[in-house]
Write a protein that holds these residues in place. Structure first.
Motif, PDB file in Angstrom:
ATOM      1  N   ARG A   1      -0.167  11.035   6.783  1.00  0.00           N
ATOM      2  CA  ARG A   1      -0.135  10.806   5.328  1.00  0.00           C
ATOM      3  C   ARG A   1      -0.134  12.163   4.639  1.00  0.00           C
ATOM      4  O   ARG A   1      -0.930  13.044   4.980  1.00  0.00           O
ATOM      5  N   TRP A   2       0.743  12.319   3.667  1.00  0.00           N
ATOM      6  CA  TRP A   2       0.887  13.583   2.949  1.00  0.00           C
ATOM      7  C   TRP A   2       0.170  13.517   1.603  1.00  0.00           C
ATOM      8  O   TRP A   2       0.248  12.502   0.909  1.00  0.00           O
ATOM      9  N   GLN A   3      -0.522  14.606   1.267  1.00  0.00           N
ATOM     10  CA  GLN A   3      -0.991  14.776  -0.106  1.00  0.00           C
ATOM     11  C   GLN A   3      -0.034  15.746  -0.788  1.00  0.00           C
ATOM     12  O   GLN A   3       0.099  16.902  -0.366  1.00  0.00           O
ATOM     13  N   THR A   4       0.626  15.270  -1.810  1.00  0.00           N
ATOM     14  CA  THR A   4       1.611  16.072  -2.524  1.00  0.00           C
ATOM     15  C   THR A   4       1.002  16.552  -3.841  1.00  0.00           C
ATOM     16  O   THR A   4       0.624  15.734  -4.691  1.00  0.00           O
ATOM     17  N   LEU A   5       0.893  17.857  -3.995  1.00  0.00           N
ATOM     18  CA  LEU A   5       0.345  18.435  -5.224  1.00  0.00           C
ATOM     19  C   LEU A   5       1.488  18.586  -6.210  1.00  0.00           C
ATOM     20  O   LEU A   5       2.293  19.519  -6.128  1.00  0.00           O
ATOM     21  N   GLN A   6       1.558  17.670  -7.155  1.00  0.00           N
ATOM     22  CA  GLN A   6       2.680  17.615  -8.078  1.00  0.00           C
ATOM     23  C   GLN A   6       2.463  18.548  -9.268  1.00  0.00           C
ATOM     24  O   GLN A   6       1.334  18.817  -9.692  1.00  0.00           O
ATOM     25  N   ASP A   7       3.590  19.045  -9.768  1.00  0.00           N
ATOM     26  CA  ASP A   7       3.628  19.859 -10.972  1.00  0.00           C
ATOM     27  C   ASP A   7       4.607  19.185 -11.920  1.00  0.00           C
ATOM     28  O   ASP A   7       5.772  18.956 -11.565  1.00  0.00           O
ATOM     29  N   VAL A   8       4.153  18.856 -13.115  1.00  0.00           N
ATOM     30  CA  VAL A   8       5.016  18.113 -14.042  1.00  0.00           C
ATOM     31  C   VAL A   8       6.259  18.907 -14.409  1.00  0.00           C
ATOM     32  O   VAL A   8       7.295  18.329 -14.749  1.00  0.00           O
TER      33      VAL A   8
END
Length: 827
Positions: free
Chosen positions: A415-422
């Motif tokens: 499972r990946w944790q994706t650190l999103q940037d708007v």
């Protein structure tokens, strides 16, 4: 009657720890005399003493014995062991010798002039020495020098129980083998063989010269220093650290290593005075050496703008498993107004059992929020101050493996944790919840056949709003059978594969279907020849090879345009992938191929060692039909001739190494991609590497890295005594790596610094600027002062980790290949 043997032998006394009876009988009415070339007055010999004397004479390396006795091969001797076993030590005899010896058997010995006592790895020399057998007590006076397993002590008076190693040394000077550290004290008390205390003491690793005015560059002065050679730790009480005439305030307790062995205690603090994101930062790590195979590091860190962060890391190493666990916690971040945390777990292990081998692998990473990578770009996930960039994609991967004989199974979740940037969102990879794989690969089949069967089922899941396609359960079976025909002159390997895939989607495809299936066979024929001949170029003899290779593969066309892409990407076009059946990695696309790959390689080999001196290669694909199966958005391939791959590697001497690969389009008469690199490493701490990387319409970069003594520029090549001991004392080194983008006309990454090695201390200053995203960069100034064999003081993070990570073939100035031997200080 006189014994001619003893007339030419120096006087010596053997006092065995167990059997010394009758070695010497007490002399009768023998006046003391000054030493002469021979003993005119000798003690009466018993049978045991005569046997010892005859044995010594028989082993003496006389000229006639060498002529009459043929040489025999050397054999390993247990007496040359680095450490003496405790059960052997108490059985070792005591040897004494000198210009004049008086004493009584089983009682004592008094040695005058050039006195020496030896027992195991302990040697005592003095002007006068008394040894009492009953107390095992040695008393030495005048120019006393003691060697204990390579550690040297000198002084004016020594009282020592030799076996227990209890006693004292007056006006003691000492030098330790492991670190070459030395010092002086008014008195040294020996508690046992491993522990001692020196009073009004000094300690430094700066090497003393012969001048009376010599002063070390750095030194520790302490009221007392407790030395533990078993734990290899020194602890100074009420100590001051002096450097270049400057002195630190008194430190109540200061510990330092006596070797490179790990020890518990506070590590040097890390100070970052300027940080545009977190403000001035101070970290004070504590290292806990739990056991030889376990340790922990606890790191409190104060960030002026955010607060107190606590990080910890635990490492373990066992015969069948190993791993590390780390965590970081920042309560109530003053800038973000929330708690911030991160953790990481890495584990790998294998358990053997009658039912087969069972392995567990973990790679778990998690942070508290999407802004963590931006707010802490250089903080490691475990919070221990390690210098690494935090990525925006954090894997949480767990796998359970089982194998027995030819069968293996894997159960995996990812499972990946994706650190999103708007401002710059990224499409997350698919989670695998779970993945089950079974594989059968018989190790031996009749008629030299090779075969394998692999069955896999995986549940792919991701946010459909970001991926734009349905999730699915994908199952496939892939079987292959091949028969290699091998000969010294070449090989032929036909292979057939069958790949069957089935999808079950949680949503409808564009054609309304919720399931899909695909069965595809693949045939390939790999063949090659090897020609060899003896050749000579530029005065050197070689074995030259010519190796043509032909690889044909055929896979029929199946329309796969509607199938989503879960784990598939295009293979890179290089020499490693050009001779493969599928143009894609993963299992969502199977390329329709009807092509022939032709290649030719020529090598120059060292006929003695077999090392490759030169390699030239060329390869190209000939396509007999269009490749219509592609990734979404990619046009079909209709060119009959692929780009031409050209490669070369030259290692003409061990100091030089060059390699180049060019992807050339013969239709447009231009290169599509090129990589050229070279390295020059003429010796220790001297290396220069350069690389040019070009990809048309995408990137063009020049990468240069180096480590080199600046003293060489003005002719100071230095002597072969190691860093910092060349002509003129200290030596300067330039270190760095520059990555420059010619298309963007800017430095992408830069690490530039200097090192100064002044024999017993090393100074480092490094400026680091690394790109952490498309628009984000991280800049740091790293300063470090290392007192060799003592400690390192850093301003900012440790520059050594940055140099090791960024500079190819960087070599630590004091890297110790093997621990020093006590026989290097043998007396």
């Amino acid at each position: 009657m006189d014994n001619p043997i003893l007339q030419t032998a120096p006087p010596a006394l053997l006092l065995g720890a167990v059997s010394f009876v009758d070695v010497l009988s007490p002399p009768t009415n023998v006046p003391s005399r000054e030493p002469t070339a021979e003993l005119h007055c000798r003690p009466r010999l018993t049978h045991s003493a005569l046997a010892v004397a005859l044995l010594a004479w028989s082993l003496a390396p006389t000229a006639w014995a060498q002529e009459e006795t043929p040489a025999r091969p050397l054999r390993a001797s247990p007496l040359l062991q680095e450490k003496i076993a405790p059960e052997v030590r108490n059985q070792l005899p005591v040897f004494v010798r000198g210009d004049r010896i008086e004493g009584q058997a089983d009682v004592n010995a008094v040695v005058e002039g050039n006195a020496e006592l030896r027992r195991g790895d302990t040697v005592i020399r003095a002007d006068r020495l008394e040894y009492t057998v009953s107390d095992d007590l040695a008393q030495a006076r005048g120019h006393v020098r003691m060697n204990r397993a390579g550690n040297i002590y000198e002084g004016s008076e020594l009282n020592l129980r030799v076996e227990a190693f209890e006693g004292f040394f007056s006006d003691a000077r000492y030098r330790f083998l492991a670190t070459e550290g030395h010092g002086e004290s008014t008195r040294a008390d020996f508690i046992d063989a491993a522990r001692s205390v020196v009073h009004q003491a000094t300690y430094t690793t700066c090497q003393r010269d012969e001048t009376e005015s010599w002063q070390p560059d750095w030194m520790v002065r302490a009221e007392r220093i407790h030395l533990d050679t078993e734990e290899q730790v020194g602890v100074a009480e009420n100590a001051r650290l002096e450097f270049k005439g400057l002195s630190s305030p008194a430190i109540p307790r200061l510990s330092f290593p006596l070797s490179d062995k790990r020890k518990s205690g506070l590590l040097p603090p890390t100070l970052i005075p300027v940080d545009s994101v977190n403000g001035p930062t101070v970290a004070l790590p504590y290292y806990w050496n739990i056991a030889p195979n376990r340790d922990a590091t606890i790191t409190p860190m104060v960030m002026a703008r955010r607060g107190l962060n606590l990080g910890a890391e635990f490492r373990y190493l066992e015969p069948s498993y190993q791993g590390e666990i780390g965590a970081s916690y920042l309560p109530n971040d003053k800038l973000a107004s929330r708690n911030r945390w991160s953790y990481t777990v890495r584990h790998s292990g294998l358990i053997n059992s009658p039912l087969g081998g069972l392995g567990l692998g973990l790679n778990l990473n998690r942070v508290s929020d999407d802004d963590y990578w931006r707010d802490f770009p250089r903080m490691a996930l475990q919070g221990t101050g390690r210098s690494q960039l935090i990525q925006r994609l954090l894997p949480n991967d767990a796998s359970l493996n089982w194998s027995q004989g030819d069968i293996s199974m894997v159960a995996r979740t990812l499972r990946w944790q994706t650190l999103q940037d708007v401002t710059a969102p990224i499409v997350p990879p698919y989670d695998r919840l779970p993945q089950l794989t079974w594989r059968y690969a018989p190790s031996s089949l009749g008629s030299s056949f090779d075969a394998s069967v692999e069955v896999d089922t995986t549940r792919f899941h991701a946010d459909r709003l970001l991926t734009g396609q349905p999730n699915a359960q994908r199952s496939y079976t892939m079987a292959q059978l091949s028969r290699p025909f091998l000969a010294p002159w070449g090989f032929v390997t036909p292979r057939v594969q069958v790949h069957a895939t089935h999808y079950e989607f949680d949503g409808a495809l564009t054609n309304g279907a919720r399931t899909a299936s695909r069965v595809l066979p693949t045939f390939s024929l790999d063949s090659g020849l090897v020609f060899e001949r003896e050749a000579e170029y530029l005065g050197r003899a070689f074995t030259q090879t010519l190796e043509p290779r032909a690889f044909y593969t055929y896979t029929p066309y199946r329309d796969q345009r509607l199938l989503p892409v879960y784990d598939t990407a295009a293979n890179d076009f290089n020499f490693a992938t050009v001779f493969t059946e599928n143009a894609f990695t993963g299992n969502d696309r199977l390329a329709d191929n009807n092509l022939l790959t032709l290649g030719l390689t020529s090598r120059l080999l060292n006929p003695t060692t077999g090392a490759e001196v030169l390699r030239l290669g060329v390869a190209q694909r000939v396509r007999f039909s269009d490749q219509r199966v592609t990734l979404p958005g990619v046009a079909p391939l209709d060119e009959r001739l692929s780009d031409l791959l050209l490669g070369a590697a030259v290692n003409w001497t061990p100091q030089w190494a060059t390699e180049a690969t060019v992807q050339y389009n013969p239709k447009d008469h231009r290169s599509i991609r090129s990589t050229v690199g070279g390295r020059y490493s003429p010796g220790a701490y001297r290396t220069v590497s350069a690389a040019y990387r070009f990809q048309r319409d995408m990137s063009e970069q020049i990468d240069v890295g180096w480590q080199w003594p600046i003293n060489d520029l003005w002719g100071d090549k230095g002597r072969d005594l190691g860093p910092g001991r060349g002509q003129g004392g200290g030596r300067w080194y330039s270190v760095g790596r520059l990555n420059y983008s010619t298309m963007e006309r800017r430095l992408v990454d830069a690490v530039v610094g200097f090192e100064y090695d002044s024999c017993c201390w090393i100074g480092r200053v490094v400026l680091e600027r690394l790109q952490s995203g498309q628009t984000q960069t991280s800049t740091r100034l790293l300063l470090q002062l290392e007192f060799v064999g003592f400690t390192r003081l850093s301003l900012g993070s440790n520059p050594l980790s940055s140099l090791k990570q960024n500079i190819p073939r960087y070599q630590y100035l004091r890297e110790q290949v093997s621990p020093p031997s006590r026989f290097s200080q043998y007396d």
